[in-house]
Design an enzyme around this catalytic site. Structure first.
Site, PDB file in Angstrom:
ATOM      1  N   ASP A   1     -17.239   7.506  -1.274  1.00  0.00           N
ATOM      2  CA  ASP A   1     -16.006   7.167  -0.309  1.00  0.00           C
ATOM      3  C   ASP A   1     -15.800   8.435   0.279  1.00  0.00           C
ATOM      4  O   ASP A   1     -16.339   9.630  -0.166  1.00  0.00           O
ATOM      5  CB  ASP A   1     -15.007   6.671  -1.486  1.00  0.00           C
ATOM      6  CG  ASP A   1     -13.468   6.522  -0.862  1.00  0.00           C
ATOM      7  OD1 ASP A   1     -13.677   6.249   0.377  1.00  0.00           O
ATOM      8  OD2 ASP A   1     -12.642   6.428  -1.593  1.00  0.00           O
TER       9      ASP A   1
ATOM     10  N   ARG B   1       0.944  -1.080  -0.008  1.00  0.00           N
ATOM     11  CA  ARG B   1       0.028  -0.067  -0.051  1.00  0.00           C
ATOM     12  C   ARG B   1       1.067   1.151   0.130  1.00  0.00           C
ATOM     13  O   ARG B   1       1.667   1.304   0.902  1.00  0.00           O
ATOM     14  CB  ARG B   1      -0.856   0.076   1.176  1.00  0.00           C
ATOM     15  CG  ARG B   1      -1.486   1.376   1.605  1.00  0.00           C
ATOM     16  CD  ARG B   1      -2.706   1.330   2.602  1.00  0.00           C
ATOM     17  NE  ARG B   1      -3.742   0.680   1.796  1.00  0.00           N
ATOM     18  CZ  ARG B   1      -4.891   0.675   2.439  1.00  0.00           C
ATOM     19  NH1 ARG B   1      -5.252   1.463   3.474  1.00  0.00           N
ATOM     20  NH2 ARG B   1      -6.262   0.329   1.849  1.00  0.00           N
TER      21      ARG B   1
HETATM   22  N1  NVA Z   1      -9.970   6.731  -1.207  1.00  0.00           N
HETATM   23  C1  NVA Z   1      -9.496   6.456   0.093  1.00  0.00           C
HETATM   24  C2  NVA Z   1      -9.802   4.914   0.490  1.00  0.00           C
HETATM   25  C3  NVA Z   1      -9.248   4.156   1.756  1.00  0.00           C
HETATM   26  C4  NVA Z   1      -9.532   2.692   1.715  1.00  0.00           C
HETATM   27  C5  NVA Z   1      -8.038   6.674   0.176  1.00  0.00           C
HETATM   28  O1  NVA Z   1      -7.227   6.499  -0.481  1.00  0.00           O
HETATM   29  O2  NVA Z   1      -7.876   7.280   1.562  1.00  0.00           O
HETATM   30  N1   CP Z   2     -11.233  -0.150   2.542  1.00  0.00           N
HETATM   31  C1   CP Z   2      -9.831  -0.291   2.868  1.00  0.00           C
HETATM   32  O1   CP Z   2      -9.115  -0.430   2.173  1.00  0.00           O
HETATM   33  O2   CP Z   2      -9.523  -0.090   4.349  1.00  0.00           O
HETATM   34  P1   CP Z   2      -8.279   0.508   5.101  1.00  0.00           P
HETATM   35  O3   CP Z   2      -7.763   1.561   4.653  1.00  0.00           O
HETATM   36  O4   CP Z   2      -8.653   0.346   6.329  1.00  0.00           O
HETATM   37  O5   CP Z   2      -7.530  -0.774   4.715  1.00  0.00           O
END
Ligand code: NVA
Ligand code: CP
Length: 323
Positions: free
Chosen positions: A239, A117
């Protein structure tokens, strides 16, 4: 013939080495993942244990926070008989300037798979280029493919089809919107994204989605009207207005998005049996109100659960084939 993912038989092997984004997958490969995910979920509920990845290790690199992704991957690899290592980028030498390329080469000598991530999609692509083991995108600024696999699984469990359904995404043209555009268009769903001016999804993603949609005769629409997006919607998705890494823009975004809240009035414009989806975490009172996210139409916690099953399927298909 209707799509039956509970009994889906593919004629082809799963040929992908990595999961970097849904645009790399064929429609058949998406169905292979979802079908295996449904099977693993069913077995999990019945207490049937399958150690498909016995003794395998997954490294999980996090440059951003996470609840669902971290826990579902860690539990998922454990349930499959393997082991997950949480690797915070600030503790890795990556955080002190070691290159992605060298990190990829080194981790490939220890691990059987990497989930990452991070911010830049390019970093995930580079990691995959230099790694000799599968790399899974656990969210970048551009994409969130694991999320959308879980979302498609959730939609299928409830609606038992994709073709002929319409998903309305209300809010920011962000990573989740991008993966939804690609994922929904790949499986033949109509998708409309409603966002304020200046917050549209990236043109290159919309182009890919429209190309996919042409193959199915489905529709991809970008609009600035949330009300228009809700017309005939079977699925309503939103979102956060401010994603991780955009914290400096909070106040500008709060004012830009104020007409894009999914509240009872807006949600009421969708079909009567429409479901409400959110990848979570939610900013309750901003992009969604409690009466929508806590309503009987909301499936947000099924989505969260399905992250586990969908990602187990992805890991089995990618890491189980390694010799
Ligand atoms: N759009 C959000 C999704 C989190 C799972 C972010 O990137 O923070
Ligand atoms: N939806 C999602 O990816 O949640 P987290 O940021 O908690 O991993």
């Amino acid at each position: 013939m209707d799509l039956n993912l509970y009994n889906y038989k593919s004629q082809k092997n799963f040929s992908q080495k990595h999961l970097l984004g849904l645009s790399y997958l064929t429609e058949d490969e998406i169905y292979q993942i979802l079908s295996l995910a449904l099977k693993l979920k069913d077995e999990n509920k019945k207490g049937i244990v399958h150690h498909h990845l016995k003794g395998k290790t997954l490294g999980m690199i996090f440059e951003k926070s996470s609840t669902r992704t971290r826990v579902s991957f860690e539990v998922g690899i454990y349930q499959l008989g393997g082991y997950g290592l949480f690797l915070s980028s600030s503790d890795l030498q990556l955080g002190r300037g070691e290159t992605i390329e060298d990190t990829a080469r080194v981790l490939s000598r220890y691990l059987d798979g990497i989930m990452i991530r991070t911010y830049k999609q390019e970093d995930v692509e580079n990691l995959a280029k230099y790694a000799s083991i599968p790399v899974i995108n656990g969210l970048t600024d551009l994409l969130h493919p694991c999320q959308v696999l879980a979302d498609l699984m959730t939609i299928y469990e409830i609606k038992r089809r994709f073709k002929g359904l319409k998903l309305a995404y209300i809010g920011d043209g962000n990573n989740v919107a991008h993966s939804l555009l690609v994922g929904c268009s790949k499986v033949g769903m109509d998708i409309t994204v409603a966002c304020p001016e200046g917050y549209e999804p990236e043109a290159k993603i919309v182009y890919i989605a429209k190309k996919n949609a042409t193959l199915h005769g489905s529709n991809v629409t970008i609009t600035h009207s949330p009300q228009k997006a809700m017309e005939n919607a079977d699925c309503v998705y939103t979102d956060v207005w401010t994603s991780m890494g955009q914290e400096a823009e909070v106040s500008a975004r709060l004012s830009a998005f104020k007409e894009f809240q999914v509240n009872k009035e807006l949600f009421g414009m969708a079909k009567e049996n429409a479901i409400f989806l959110h990848c979570l975490p939610a900013k309750r009172g901003q992009e969604v109100t409690d009466d929508v996210i806590d309503s009987d139409n909301s499936v947000v916690f099924d989505q969260a659960e399905n992250r586990l099953h969908a990602q187990k399927a992805v890991m089995v298909l990618l890491m189980g084939q390694q010799k």
